[in-house]
Design a protein around this motif. Structure first.
Motif, PDB file in Angstrom:
ATOM      1  N   TRP A  68       0.863  -1.232  -0.115  1.00 15.95           N
ATOM      2  CA  TRP A  68       0.014   0.065  -0.043  1.00 15.95           C
ATOM      3  C   TRP A  68       1.016   1.217  -0.092  1.00 15.95           C
ATOM      4  O   TRP A  68       0.434   2.372  -0.173  1.00 15.95           O
ATOM      5  CB  TRP A  68      -0.797  -0.046   1.174  1.00 15.95           C
ATOM      6  CG  TRP A  68      -0.307  -0.133   2.384  1.00 15.95           C
ATOM      7  CD1 TRP A  68       0.298   0.808   3.305  1.00 15.95           C
ATOM      8  CD2 TRP A  68       0.134  -1.357   3.102  1.00 15.95           C
ATOM      9  NE1 TRP A  68       1.049   0.438   4.305  1.00 15.95           N
ATOM     10  CE2 TRP A  68       0.810  -0.946   4.325  1.00 15.95           C
ATOM     11  CE3 TRP A  68      -0.039  -2.650   2.908  1.00 15.95           C
ATOM     12  CZ2 TRP A  68       1.345  -1.883   5.106  1.00 15.95           C
ATOM     13  CZ3 TRP A  68       0.136  -3.584   3.860  1.00 15.95           C
ATOM     14  CH2 TRP A  68       1.072  -3.104   5.044  1.00 15.95           C
ATOM     15  N   VAL A  69       1.980   1.269   0.325  1.00 19.88           N
ATOM     16  CA  VAL A  69       3.218   2.265   0.318  1.00 19.88           C
ATOM     17  C   VAL A  69       3.561   2.417  -0.938  1.00 19.88           C
ATOM     18  O   VAL A  69       3.984   1.550  -1.964  1.00 19.88           O
ATOM     19  CB  VAL A  69       4.243   1.948   1.308  1.00 19.88           C
ATOM     20  CG1 VAL A  69       5.218   3.103   1.228  1.00 19.88           C
ATOM     21  CG2 VAL A  69       3.615   1.867   2.531  1.00 19.88           C
ATOM     22  N   GLU A  70       3.696   3.577  -1.400  1.00 19.77           N
ATOM     23  CA  GLU A  70       4.201   4.150  -2.738  1.00 19.77           C
ATOM     24  C   GLU A  70       5.521   3.753  -2.997  1.00 19.77           C
ATOM     25  O   GLU A  70       6.367   4.304  -2.054  1.00 19.77           O
ATOM     26  CB  GLU A  70       3.938   5.432  -3.263  1.00 19.77           C
ATOM     27  CG  GLU A  70       4.254   5.890  -4.658  1.00 19.77           C
ATOM     28  CD  GLU A  70       3.861   7.223  -5.087  1.00 19.77           C
ATOM     29  OE1 GLU A  70       4.692   8.077  -5.795  1.00 19.77           O
ATOM     30  OE2 GLU A  70       2.996   7.842  -4.307  1.00 19.77           O
ATOM     31  N   PRO A  71       6.100   3.043  -3.964  1.00 20.04           N
ATOM     32  CA  PRO A  71       7.396   2.716  -3.844  1.00 20.04           C
ATOM     33  C   PRO A  71       8.393   4.203  -4.181  1.00 20.04           C
ATOM     34  O   PRO A  71       8.054   4.896  -4.934  1.00 20.04           O
ATOM     35  CB  PRO A  71       7.805   1.752  -4.864  1.00 20.04           C
ATOM     36  CG  PRO A  71       6.654   2.073  -5.978  1.00 20.04           C
ATOM     37  CD  PRO A  71       5.568   2.503  -4.876  1.00 20.04           C
ATOM     38  N   PRO A  72       9.582   4.310  -3.573  1.00 15.15           N
ATOM     39  CA  PRO A  72      10.443   5.327  -3.891  1.00 15.15           C
ATOM     40  C   PRO A  72      10.880   5.527  -5.391  1.00 15.15           C
ATOM     41  O   PRO A  72      10.890   4.587  -6.149  1.00 15.15           O
ATOM     42  CB  PRO A  72      11.650   5.106  -2.936  1.00 15.15           C
ATOM     43  CG  PRO A  72      11.753   3.784  -2.817  1.00 15.15           C
ATOM     44  CD  PRO A  72      10.508   3.139  -2.827  1.00 15.15           C
ATOM     45  N   SER A  73      10.848   6.952  -5.630  1.00 20.74           N
ATOM     46  CA  SER A  73      11.315   7.019  -7.059  1.00 20.74           C
ATOM     47  C   SER A  73      12.658   6.694  -7.289  1.00 20.74           C
ATOM     48  O   SER A  73      13.669   6.945  -6.396  1.00 20.74           O
ATOM     49  CB  SER A  73      10.964   8.578  -7.303  1.00 20.74           C
ATOM     50  OG  SER A  73      11.366   8.931  -8.727  1.00 20.74           O
ATOM     51  N   GLU A  74      13.010   6.217  -8.532  1.00 22.28           N
ATOM     52  CA  GLU A  74      14.260   5.599  -9.078  1.00 22.28           C
ATOM     53  C   GLU A  74      14.867   6.648  -9.900  1.00 22.28           C
ATOM     54  O   GLU A  74      16.069   6.420  -9.891  1.00 22.28           O
ATOM     55  CB  GLU A  74      14.090   4.251  -9.644  1.00 22.28           C
ATOM     56  CG  GLU A  74      13.618   3.118  -8.811  1.00 22.28           C
ATOM     57  CD  GLU A  74      13.522   2.016  -9.599  1.00 22.28           C
ATOM     58  OE1 GLU A  74      14.085   1.549 -10.729  1.00 22.28           O
ATOM     59  OE2 GLU A  74      12.762   0.813  -9.111  1.00 22.28           O
ATOM     60  N   THR A  75      14.328   7.746 -10.414  1.00 22.11           N
ATOM     61  CA  THR A  75      15.108   8.752 -11.034  1.00 22.11           C
ATOM     62  C   THR A  75      14.626  10.347 -10.310  1.00 22.11           C
ATOM     63  O   THR A  75      13.652  10.375  -9.419  1.00 22.11           O
ATOM     64  CB  THR A  75      14.168   8.973 -12.460  1.00 22.11           C
ATOM     65  OG1 THR A  75      13.015   9.339 -12.236  1.00 22.11           O
ATOM     66  CG2 THR A  75      14.507   7.604 -13.076  1.00 22.11           C
ATOM     67  N   THR A  76      15.642  10.901 -10.334  1.00 20.85           N
ATOM     68  CA  THR A  76      15.564  12.325  -9.646  1.00 20.85           C
ATOM     69  C   THR A  76      14.672  13.025 -10.363  1.00 20.85           C
ATOM     70  O   THR A  76      14.542  13.001 -11.616  1.00 20.85           O
ATOM     71  CB  THR A  76      16.926  12.855  -9.418  1.00 20.85           C
ATOM     72  OG1 THR A  76      17.497  13.022 -10.577  1.00 20.85           O
ATOM     73  CG2 THR A  76      17.832  11.997  -8.466  1.00 20.85           C
ATOM     74  N   PRO A  77      13.753  13.938  -9.583  1.00 23.40           N
ATOM     75  CA  PRO A  77      12.840  14.931 -10.340  1.00 23.40           C
ATOM     76  C   PRO A  77      13.893  15.798 -11.046  1.00 23.40           C
ATOM     77  O   PRO A  77      14.926  16.415 -10.586  1.00 23.40           O
ATOM     78  CB  PRO A  77      12.220  15.623  -9.290  1.00 23.40           C
ATOM     79  CG  PRO A  77      12.845  15.022  -8.208  1.00 23.40           C
ATOM     80  CD  PRO A  77      13.639  13.956  -8.177  1.00 23.40           C
TER      81      PRO A  77
END
Length: 82
Positions: A68-77
């Protein structure tokens, strides 16, 4: 076969002596019935055990994977406003 012939055939069948019943028929039926009940009880217990094991496995997976937790982003914004 007309109605009278059918009635005569039915009377002949009913006038015959009934077939002999084996003397151990009741004991055999009771034995088979007990075996059937034991198998059904065992299948029910195994079903509940399987359901419990699946529930525990799902709970452990859900607590470790936390779907249910959104996975961390693998690319930087992208950086804007510099």
């Amino acid at each position: 076969m007309n109605r009278l012939e059918r009635e005569a055939a039915a009377r002949r069948i009913m006038e015959r002596t009934p077939p002999r019943v084996p003397p151990d028929l009741c004991a055999e039926a009771v034995r088979r019935g007990n075996r059937l009940l034991r198998r059904r009880a065992l299948a029910l217990r195994l079903g509940w055990l399987l359901l419990f094991a699946v529930t525990v496995a799902f709970t452990v997976w859900a607590l470790t994977a936390r779907p249910w937790v959104e996975p961390p982003s693998e690319t930087t914004p992208p950086l804007t406003g510099w």
